[in-house]
Design a protein around this motif. Structure first.
Motif, short mmCIF file in Angstrom:
data_model
loop_
_atom_site.label_atom_id
_atom_site.label_comp_id
_atom_site.label_asym_id
_atom_site.label_seq_id
_atom_site.Cartn_x
_atom_site.Cartn_y
_atom_site.Cartn_z
N HIS A 194 -72.31 56.58 -27.53
CA HIS A 194 -71.42 57.72 -27.76
C HIS A 194 -71.80 58.89 -26.86
N ARG A 195 -70.81 59.71 -26.55
CA ARG A 195 -71.04 60.82 -25.63
C ARG A 195 -72.12 61.78 -26.13
N THR A 196 -72.30 61.86 -27.47
CA THR A 196 -73.34 62.75 -28.00
C THR A 196 -74.74 62.22 -27.69
N ASN A 197 -74.86 60.92 -27.41
CA ASN A 197 -76.16 60.33 -27.07
C ASN A 197 -76.26 59.94 -25.60
N MET A 198 -75.27 60.32 -24.83
CA MET A 198 -75.21 59.90 -23.43
C MET A 198 -76.06 60.81 -22.55
N ARG A 199 -76.91 60.21 -21.74
CA ARG A 199 -77.73 60.96 -20.76
C ARG A 199 -76.92 61.11 -19.47
N ALA A 200 -76.76 62.34 -18.98
CA ALA A 200 -75.99 62.58 -17.76
C ALA A 200 -76.63 63.70 -16.96
N ILE A 209 -76.61 65.51 -4.07
CA ILE A 209 -76.59 64.44 -5.07
C ILE A 209 -75.19 63.82 -5.22
N VAL A 210 -74.15 64.63 -4.93
CA VAL A 210 -72.78 64.14 -5.08
C VAL A 210 -72.47 63.07 -4.04
N LYS A 211 -73.01 63.20 -2.83
CA LYS A 211 -72.72 62.25 -1.76
C LYS A 211 -73.27 60.85 -2.04
N ILE A 212 -74.40 60.78 -2.76
CA ILE A 212 -74.98 59.45 -3.01
C ILE A 212 -74.46 58.83 -4.31
N ALA A 213 -73.63 59.59 -5.04
CA ALA A 213 -73.09 59.06 -6.29
C ALA A 213 -71.94 58.10 -6.01
N GLN A 214 -71.87 57.06 -6.79
CA GLN A 214 -70.77 56.08 -6.69
C GLN A 214 -69.58 56.58 -7.49
N LYS A 215 -68.40 56.08 -7.13
CA LYS A 215 -67.18 56.46 -7.84
C LYS A 215 -67.24 55.96 -9.28
N PRO A 216 -66.92 56.82 -10.25
CA PRO A 216 -66.99 56.36 -11.64
C PRO A 216 -65.85 55.39 -11.96
N TRP A 217 -66.13 54.50 -12.89
CA TRP A 217 -65.13 53.52 -13.34
C TRP A 217 -64.81 53.82 -14.81
N PHE A 218 -63.57 54.14 -15.07
CA PHE A 218 -63.15 54.49 -16.42
C PHE A 218 -62.43 53.31 -17.07
N VAL A 219 -62.79 53.05 -18.32
CA VAL A 219 -62.17 51.94 -19.05
C VAL A 219 -61.74 52.45 -20.43
N PRO A 220 -60.63 51.92 -20.99
CA PRO A 220 -60.19 52.35 -22.32
C PRO A 220 -61.10 51.83 -23.42
N ALA A 266 -69.72 51.54 -17.04
CA ALA A 266 -68.36 52.07 -17.05
C ALA A 266 -68.29 53.24 -18.03
N ILE A 267 -67.46 54.22 -17.71
CA ILE A 267 -67.24 55.37 -18.58
C ILE A 267 -66.07 55.05 -19.51
N VAL A 268 -66.28 55.26 -20.80
CA VAL A 268 -65.27 54.91 -21.80
C VAL A 268 -64.43 56.13 -22.13
N VAL A 269 -63.10 55.97 -22.09
CA VAL A 269 -62.19 57.07 -22.42
C VAL A 269 -61.22 56.61 -23.51
N ASP A 270 -60.67 57.60 -24.25
CA ASP A 270 -59.69 57.26 -25.29
C ASP A 270 -58.29 57.30 -24.71
N GLN A 305 -59.89 61.36 -22.68
CA GLN A 305 -61.12 62.08 -22.98
C GLN A 305 -62.30 61.11 -23.00
N VAL A 306 -63.41 61.55 -22.42
CA VAL A 306 -64.60 60.71 -22.37
C VAL A 306 -65.17 60.52 -23.77
N GLN A 307 -65.38 59.27 -24.16
CA GLN A 307 -65.94 58.94 -25.47
C GLN A 307 -67.38 58.46 -25.39
#
Length: 435
Positions: A219-225, A282-293, A313-317, A321-323
């Motif tokens: 869950h996003r409340t426990n997600m390290r970013a 840091i942005v240049k070495i980051a990969q494109k995020p992949w969003f999944v429902p 993968a990043i989970v969205v509703d 919105q990121v979940q």
């Protein structure tokens, strides 16, 4: 009737007596064959046929038309039973007169029940695969002869049932293939043929199509970013100190994920000449995020991970919105589990107390708890233990409040704002005072 007369009777009718004995053997053959062929393991027969066993191939072809097979065997069984009873009645009437009918009824009932029903069927059910292979060839010959008659009988039965609005398909199974496999694995586990760890792994594979990403995601409340607006040296330090190899990168707001940083990409960038943590973009070495429902089932997501060769993968509703996030490892853990030993509680957030109760964090997934303790708490309406308590109580419980449901006593030990963070669980019959 004197002894000499009885011997004379046996000498005169020995052929009929032998015929009755043979008919009883045929009856036993038909009864045992029916039981063995209907109870034989189709998977084992398929495996044996692939290994070149011709008898297993015959069994498989007989089972494919189960209604024709059973109909033919029942016809044969009834024919020999009726004929044996008729011959026996005729013999005993000649020996005892009219009372021979009653004697024949008692004698044939005992003989048919013991030697033509219970004995062969018990033998067949004790080793159905071996019995089925042994009788496959003669049964095939009999079905080839009696099959047309069996089909005619089945057709008549179907027409009669259709008059009462009853219809059925011979190839329709009440259970899905997954339910069949799950039931077989559970049965073998209860019999001791499959250990709990293997049962859990097989069950995890079968459950992938029934679970959604939302059931296992972090869950996003426990997600390290990582915050892309932080100084580069801080971002580098956070990434290198993190136990994770991949971390989401956000900017402006935690929901605005702009990339995913892999620690190996970071190390490669730092290895370049004249590159220091202070001047690293840091942005240049980051990969494109992949969003999944969040409604994607785990089977589809696992295939997508393998197809894209990605691990996160990043989970969205439904509103975008990121979940949270989900990783390939999260899905694999649903299969292999994270239990080191069948008797140890090697699951994060679960602790066994000396009094036998279990103290769990509210965020512990119900599936993980069931797998660790071999429980069967429902996980259809809630994903975590805290969610289950809230769902069952229809409220946000207070600390020290207790509830009993599903055979367990749940005691809320700690609550932070509206989140239940710690609970104690003990058997429902254990009403030890809360303390």
């Amino acid at each position: 009737m004197t002894g000499e007369a009885f011997l004379a009777f046996l000498g005169e009718y020995w052929l009929s007596i032998a015929a009755v004995f043979c008919l009883l053997l045929f009856s036993a053959f038909f009864s045992g064959s029916e039981t063995a062929l209907t109870a034989a393991s189709r998977s084992r027969m398929h495996s044996l046929e692939n290994n070149g066993d011709e008898r297993a191939g015959i069994v498989n072809r007989l089972i494919e038309r189960r209604d024709r097979l059973i109909g033919a065997l029942l016809i044969g069984n009834n024919l020999v039973n009726i004929l044996a009873s008729s011959l026996t009645t005729s013999l005993l009437i000649g020996l005892f007169g009219n009372s021979g009918v009653a004697i024949a009824t008692v004698v044939m009932t005992i003989l048919l029940v013991i030697f033509s029903e219970v004995l062969p069927k018990s033998w067949a059910i004790a080793s159905p695969d071996r019995f089925a292979l042994a009788v496959a060839a003669p049964v095939r010959l009999f079905v080839a002869v009696a099959g047309p008659l069996s089909s005619l009988v089945n057709g008549i039965v179907r027409r009669i049932l259709s008059l009462f609005g009853v219809s059925f398909a011979s190839d329709m199974s009440m259970l899905s293939a997954h339910d069949e496999l799950r039931g077989a694995v559970d049965l073998l586990h209860r019999e001791g043929s499959v250990i709990k760890a293997d049962r859990d792994r097989l069950g995890g594979v079968l459950d992938l199509g029934e679970l959604e990403i939302s059931d296992i995601m972090i869950h996003r409340t426990n997600m390290r970013a990582i915050n892309a607006d932080d100084p580069p040296e801080i971002c580098v330090r956070e990434i290198l100190q993190s136990p994770f190899t991949r971390l989401p990168l956000w900017r402006g707001a935690a929901d605005n994920i702009i990339g995913v940083v892999h620690s190996k990409d970071l190390l490669r960038a730092l290895a370049e000449p004249d590159v220091e943590p202070e001047n690293l973009d840091i942005v240049k070495i980051a990969q494109k995020p992949w969003f999944v429902p969040d409604t994607t089932n785990l089977k589809d997501q696992l295939n997508a991970f393998l197809r894209r060769k990605l691990h996160l993968a990043i989970v969205v509703d439904e509103y975008g919105q990121v979940q949270g996030l989900v990783t390939l490892e999260d899905i694999l853990e649903e299969i292999v589990g994270d239990i080191a030993d069948e008797h140890d509680l090697d699951i994060q957030g679960v602790r066994q107390e000396a009094d036998g109760s279990i103290v769990v964090d509210g965020s512990v997934p119900i599936r993980d708890l069931n797998r660790a303790l071999d429980w069967s708490l429902p996980d259809e309406e809630a994903t975590t233990v805290a969610g289950l308590v809230i769902h069952e109580s229809k409220s946000i419980p207070e600390e020290r409040q207790a509830f009993t449901f599903h055979g367990k006593r749940f005691i809320v030990m700690k609550r932070v704002k509206n989140r239940i963070t710690k609970l104690r669980i003990r058997p429902a019959e254990d009403q030890t005072p809360v303390g």
